[in-house]
Design a protein around this motif. Sequence first.
Motif, PDB file in Angstrom:
ATOM      1  N   CYS A  44      16.962 -35.535  54.209  1.00  0.00           N
ATOM      2  CA  CYS A  44      17.649 -35.891  52.962  1.00  0.00           C
ATOM      3  C   CYS A  44      17.620 -37.413  52.780  1.00  0.00           C
ATOM      4  CB  CYS A  44      19.096 -35.397  53.017  1.00  0.00           C
ATOM      5  SG  CYS A  44      20.172 -36.199  51.839  1.00  0.00           S
ATOM      6  N   CYS A  47      21.570 -38.845  53.312  1.00  0.00           N
ATOM      7  CA  CYS A  47      22.271 -38.918  54.591  1.00  0.00           C
ATOM      8  C   CYS A  47      21.344 -38.742  55.791  1.00  0.00           C
ATOM      9  CB  CYS A  47      23.373 -37.871  54.632  1.00  0.00           C
ATOM     10  SG  CYS A  47      22.731 -36.202  54.604  1.00  0.00           S
ATOM     11  N   CYS A  83      20.697 -30.385  50.212  1.00  0.00           N
ATOM     12  CA  CYS A  83      21.306 -30.941  51.424  1.00  0.00           C
ATOM     13  C   CYS A  83      22.719 -30.378  51.544  1.00  0.00           C
ATOM     14  CB  CYS A  83      21.332 -32.458  51.338  1.00  0.00           C
ATOM     15  SG  CYS A  83      22.300 -33.224  52.624  1.00  0.00           S
ATOM     16  N   ARG A  85      25.281 -31.780  52.727  1.00  0.00           N
ATOM     17  CA  ARG A  85      26.315 -32.749  52.375  1.00  0.00           C
ATOM     18  C   ARG A  85      26.199 -33.272  50.952  1.00  0.00           C
ATOM     19  NH1 ARG A  85      26.341 -36.817  57.380  1.00  0.00           N
ATOM     20  NH2 ARG A  85      26.913 -35.357  59.005  1.00  0.00           N
ATOM     21  N   CYS A  86      24.941 -33.589  50.537  1.00  0.00           N
ATOM     22  CA  CYS A  86      24.779 -34.334  49.283  1.00  0.00           C
ATOM     23  C   CYS A  86      24.395 -33.470  48.093  1.00  0.00           C
ATOM     24  CB  CYS A  86      23.725 -35.428  49.438  1.00  0.00           C
ATOM     25  SG  CYS A  86      23.762 -36.279  51.007  1.00  0.00           S
TER      26      CYS A  86
HETATM   27 ZN    ZN Z   1      22.234 -35.469  52.437  1.00  0.00          ZN
END
Ligand code: ZN
Length: 406
Positions: A44, A47, A83, A85-86
């Motif tokens: 990613c 991150c 992703c 997280r993102c």
């Molecule tokens: Zn990410």
Amino acid sequence: MPEEIVGRILRLRGYRAYRWEFDEAASSLTIWVRQEESDPFYACGGCGIGSRSIHSVRERRVRDLPWGTWKVWLWLEVHRVHCRRCGVRTEGIEFVEGKQPYTRRFAEAVARDCEDAAVRRVAAKWRLSVQTVLRIDKRALSAWSISRPRRPLRHMGVDEIFWGKGKCLTVVSNLETGEPLWAGPERKRETLDRFFTEYLPPRRRRWVRAVCVDMWEPYLQSLREHLPRAAIVFDKFHVMKHVNAAVDETRRQEFFRQKGPLRALMRGKRWLLLTRWHNLTRTKKSQLQQALALNRRLFKAYYLKEQLERLWSYTYEGAAARFFIQWLLSLRWQRLPAFKKLARTLYDHFDGILNYCRHKVPFGVVEAINGNLRAVIRRGRGYRDHEYLILKVQKSTAQARLARAA
Ligand SMILES: [Zn+2]
């Protein structure tokens, strides 16, 4: 087989070339590359976490290092991934920095060339526009600057530098490291105010012990407001410039008072009068002595200037003050109007001259930094961007220091 050769020359870890095209007319070579893993995963761009879930694929063209006389372009497959997280993000590719249209190694090579050649020469060599070279160089310099430890500013220097037609820059420097820190246009109070807001926030101001500066009221106003506890030390070179101006003024007045033969003898002695006695050769000394013997006022002016140099040799304030009062007293009955005016200026700024007894700021450093800046400005254009100019001088100063240490 050629595929293997192309791959080996490219040397992009994890990537394979699967197609290439030569354009004879433009002498450019275009190569298509993609990840060679059968089950690839993508990092990613936000991150760095790996992901296998692809959202979409696009192609992107980036410039790479040349092969012989061929200009090389790479077409990359760039994935947008899901992703954890993102959310949906573009993958990060190891050999390309962000959205730049060239590979990391290409940018590094261009930036390296900028270290010792003018931007226009670098642009011609790499067949890039001047603007692109400037952008690459500034980016590299900023990254270098951020990676360096920032040292507290204890002895600060403020100087102005003039170049071109009436153009003027205010330059703030760290006198301990001998590096410029910031530059801004013109020499107003607002210029220096901007330095404090942009570069030196309140929590970092408490380190500043002394500021070496010219006797220039707008600067002093800003300094008094932002650094009320720092000692202001007037730069010896600037003070001596005022003294030399007084000597020169006296010379001019005396020259026009004289007639015929005496005038002829005084002609062309300006440089001699403005040079310090111990820097003159023996013949020059005797020439100057001849000229001074003819005119008592001029002799006195020169003598007063030479005397004043001693002011910076004291470490005890009381002694320095006593010396200065003696100097002022010796001005009486001399009928030197230029020196009367000078005495007034020095008297008004005497605190800042005396401060040198306690704060031995290195005067020569200010001049050296000024010289470095001039050298860089002379070497190329593109320095209307002051941030870039400062970075450039910082880098060359750091390199010169390394070279000296080696
Ligand atoms: Zn990410």
